[in-house]
Design a protein around this motif. Structure first.
Motif, mmCIF file in Angstrom:
data_model
loop_
_atom_site.group_PDB
_atom_site.id
_atom_site.type_symbol
_atom_site.label_atom_id
_atom_site.label_comp_id
_atom_site.label_asym_id
_atom_site.label_seq_id
_atom_site.Cartn_x
_atom_site.Cartn_y
_atom_site.Cartn_z
ATOM 1 N N PHE A 208 25.001 53.037 17.064
ATOM 2 C CA PHE A 208 23.937 52.096 16.690
ATOM 3 C C PHE A 208 22.857 52.798 15.870
ATOM 4 N N ASN A 209 22.503 54.003 16.280
ATOM 5 C CA ASN A 209 21.468 54.748 15.541
ATOM 6 C C ASN A 209 21.912 55.038 14.115
ATOM 7 N N TYR A 210 23.148 55.475 13.955
ATOM 8 C CA TYR A 210 23.646 55.760 12.608
ATOM 9 C C TYR A 210 23.788 54.481 11.782
ATOM 10 N N TRP A 211 24.253 53.416 12.415
ATOM 11 C CA TRP A 211 24.435 52.155 11.682
ATOM 12 C C TRP A 211 23.098 51.615 11.180
ATOM 13 N N ASN A 212 22.048 51.789 11.971
ATOM 14 C CA ASN A 212 20.736 51.242 11.616
ATOM 15 C C ASN A 212 19.857 52.235 10.860
ATOM 16 N N GLU A 213 20.363 53.411 10.557
ATOM 17 C CA GLU A 213 19.574 54.440 9.881
ATOM 18 C C GLU A 213 19.273 54.040 8.437
ATOM 19 N N TRP A 214 18.010 54.082 8.087
ATOM 20 C CA TRP A 214 17.622 53.783 6.704
ATOM 21 C C TRP A 214 16.526 54.737 6.192
ATOM 22 N N PHE A 215 15.720 55.294 7.113
ATOM 23 C CA PHE A 215 14.581 56.102 6.670
ATOM 24 C C PHE A 215 15.039 57.386 5.985
ATOM 25 N N ASN A 216 15.988 58.091 6.581
ATOM 26 C CA ASN A 216 16.494 59.309 5.940
ATOM 27 C C ASN A 216 17.181 58.992 4.618
ATOM 28 N N ALA A 217 17.867 57.855 4.579
ATOM 29 C CA ALA A 217 18.475 57.435 3.314
ATOM 30 C C ALA A 217 17.408 57.155 2.258
ATOM 31 N N LEU A 218 16.299 56.563 2.679
ATOM 32 C CA LEU A 218 15.196 56.299 1.752
ATOM 33 C C LEU A 218 14.610 57.599 1.214
ATOM 34 N N LEU A 219 14.586 58.638 2.046
ATOM 35 C CA LEU A 219 14.022 59.922 1.630
ATOM 36 C C LEU A 219 14.948 60.696 0.700
ATOM 37 N N PHE A 220 16.247 60.658 0.983
ATOM 38 C CA PHE A 220 17.155 61.617 0.339
ATOM 39 C C PHE A 220 18.184 60.983 -0.602
ATOM 40 N N ILE A 221 18.356 59.684 -0.591
ATOM 41 C CA ILE A 221 19.407 59.050 -1.400
ATOM 42 C C ILE A 221 18.790 58.328 -2.588
ATOM 43 N N ASP A 222 19.109 58.786 -3.784
ATOM 44 C CA ASP A 222 18.718 58.112 -5.029
ATOM 45 C C ASP A 222 19.936 57.578 -5.779
ATOM 46 N N ASN A 223 21.085 58.151 -5.514
ATOM 47 C CA ASN A 223 22.324 57.735 -6.176
ATOM 48 C C ASN A 223 22.751 56.370 -5.622
ATOM 49 N N ASP A 224 22.880 55.380 -6.492
ATOM 50 C CA ASP A 224 23.232 54.024 -6.058
ATOM 51 C C ASP A 224 24.599 53.964 -5.388
ATOM 52 N N LYS A 225 25.487 54.873 -5.721
ATOM 53 C CA LYS A 225 26.826 54.855 -5.134
ATOM 54 C C LYS A 225 26.832 55.351 -3.687
ATOM 55 N N LEU A 226 25.742 55.986 -3.251
ATOM 56 C CA LEU A 226 25.663 56.531 -1.894
ATOM 57 C C LEU A 226 24.732 55.737 -0.992
ATOM 58 N N VAL A 227 24.258 54.611 -1.472
ATOM 59 C CA VAL A 227 23.305 53.810 -0.693
ATOM 60 C C VAL A 227 24.010 53.194 0.514
ATOM 61 N N PRO A 228 23.522 53.430 1.738
ATOM 62 C CA PRO A 228 24.111 52.778 2.915
ATOM 63 C C PRO A 228 23.611 51.349 3.062
ATOM 64 N N LEU A 229 24.165 50.661 4.008
ATOM 65 C CA LEU A 229 23.911 49.236 4.160
ATOM 66 C C LEU A 229 22.447 48.931 4.459
ATOM 67 N N GLN A 230 21.846 49.694 5.357
ATOM 68 C CA GLN A 230 20.461 49.406 5.744
ATOM 69 C C GLN A 230 19.489 49.662 4.593
ATOM 70 N N LEU A 231 19.730 50.689 3.810
ATOM 71 C CA LEU A 231 18.862 50.946 2.659
ATOM 72 C C LEU A 231 19.031 49.852 1.619
ATOM 73 N N LEU A 232 20.259 49.370 1.447
ATOM 74 C CA LEU A 232 20.480 48.239 0.542
ATOM 75 C C LEU A 232 19.692 47.024 1.003
ATOM 76 N N LEU A 233 19.675 46.794 2.306
ATOM 77 C CA LEU A 233 18.904 45.677 2.856
ATOM 78 C C LEU A 233 17.414 45.855 2.577
ATOM 79 N N VAL A 234 16.905 47.062 2.758
ATOM 80 C CA VAL A 234 15.485 47.326 2.500
ATOM 81 C C VAL A 234 15.148 47.082 1.032
ATOM 82 N N ARG A 235 16.011 47.531 0.142
ATOM 83 C CA ARG A 235 15.759 47.334 -1.296
ATOM 84 C C ARG A 235 15.778 45.865 -1.668
ATOM 85 N N ILE A 236 16.705 45.115 -1.115
ATOM 86 C CA ILE A 236 16.762 43.679 -1.418
ATOM 87 C C ILE A 236 15.530 42.972 -0.873
ATOM 88 N N MET A 237 15.117 43.350 0.350
ATOM 89 C CA MET A 237 13.911 42.759 0.933
ATOM 90 C C MET A 237 12.690 43.052 0.073
#
Length: 299
Positions: A208-237
């Motif tokens: 559950f923690n890994y599935w809902n993880e978005w903060f570390n992705a927000l800090l370290f992921i800029d490549n659109d091909k590596l965006v996880p689901l929760q970060l995609l949700l944050v960007r759409i929101m």
């Protein structure tokens, strides 16, 4: 007479308990049903009538908007599934190995190591040193390992697993060693199978923690091909909020914002993001209930 009175009292008590859990279940399920209903409601009907458990006007426009680019959503699902599976397996392995060591009463430094693990629950280096470590020293910028690595070991889960493994009779380990088994064989062939309830319960929390993880992705992921689901949700929101707060500017560009199902799209995203884990949970329920007793910690 006393027996009949006691039986009637017990029956009333059971009715009260059952009624309480029925009401609690309704309170838990009702918000999810409301989210499903809103995601299937026409945007104009939401503006006119507000939220309701039965859609005033049925519409799947929100899902059509989201699924117009299914490749982006599927890629985000793939990244999140990879992060969840790999992270959960590695986390369970490390957690169980450390917990096993400090649960062995013949290990000389088990008290000191337990105190050290507990100490890390009280203090952390802070966000800036963490960011510098991940980007400048480990070079994990734009890497899925930047999401997996920080959550791979939790001191709290180690202590819980230690409490469970500490209940395994030490005589079993001694008898196996007498038979010539190595420490690795004891751990993988005996300790891990006996710890299945605890591993499953902690694995569910870790997943559950890994599935809902978005903060570390927000800090370290800029490549659109590596965006996880929760970060995609944050960007759409964030995009929906921007479009809503700047509607006049958007209209000056000739775009019709009235066709965008903003609120229903939010709820549809919640369903698409949270739905898979909700379906997975029932398959682990029996282990989860059995493993709820693992929380008793011993020093």
């Amino acid at each position: 007479m006393n027996t009949a009175t006691t039986s009637l009292s017990n029956r009333k008590g059971n009715i009260v308990i059952h009624l309480f859990f029925v009401l609690l279940s309704v309170a838990i399920i009702a918000p999810f049903l409301l989210i499903v209903s809103v995601s299937l409601t026409d945007e104009k009907a939401l503006a006119e009538h507000g939220y309701s458990f039965i859609p005033a006007r049925f519409s799947v426009l929100a899902y059509e908007f989201i699924l117009q680019s299914p490749g982006v959503l599927l890629r985000a699902y793939g990244n999140t599934i990879f992060i969840t599976i790999v992270g959960t397996l590695l986390s369970l392995l490390l957690t169980s190995m450390i917990a096993y060591v400090i649960s062995r009463r013949d290990y000389k430094w088990r008290v000191q190591l337990t105190v050290y693990i507990f100490f890390t629950m009280l203090f952390s280096g802070g966000l800036v040193p963490f960011y510098i470590l991940m980007t400048q020293y480990l070079h994990l910028k734009d890497s899925l390992w930047a999401i997996i690595l920080p959550g791979m070991l939790s001191p709290f889960y180690v202590l819980i697993m230690k409490g469970f493994m500490g209940k395994i009779p030490y005589e079993l380990i001694e008898s196996t060693k007498v038979d010539g088994a190595s420490e690795w064989r004891i751990f993988f062939m005996m300790i891990l199978p006996l710890s299945t309830p605890a591993l499953t319960t902690l694995g569910l929390f870790i997943a559950f923690n890994y599935w809902n993880e978005w903060f570390n992705a927000l800090l370290f992921i800029d490549n659109d091909k590596l965006v996880p689901l929760q970060l995609l949700l944050v960007r759409i929101m964030n995009t929906l909020d921007f479009l809503r707060n700047n509607s006049q500017y958007i209209q000056s560009l000739g775009l019709d914002m009235s066709q965008l199902p903003g609120e229903s799209m939010r709820m549809a995203l919640v369903i698409l993001v949270a739905g898979p884990m909700m379906f997975i949970f029932p398959f682990f329920q029996k282990y989860f209930v059995q493993g709820m007793t693992v929380g008793s910690l011993k020093g």
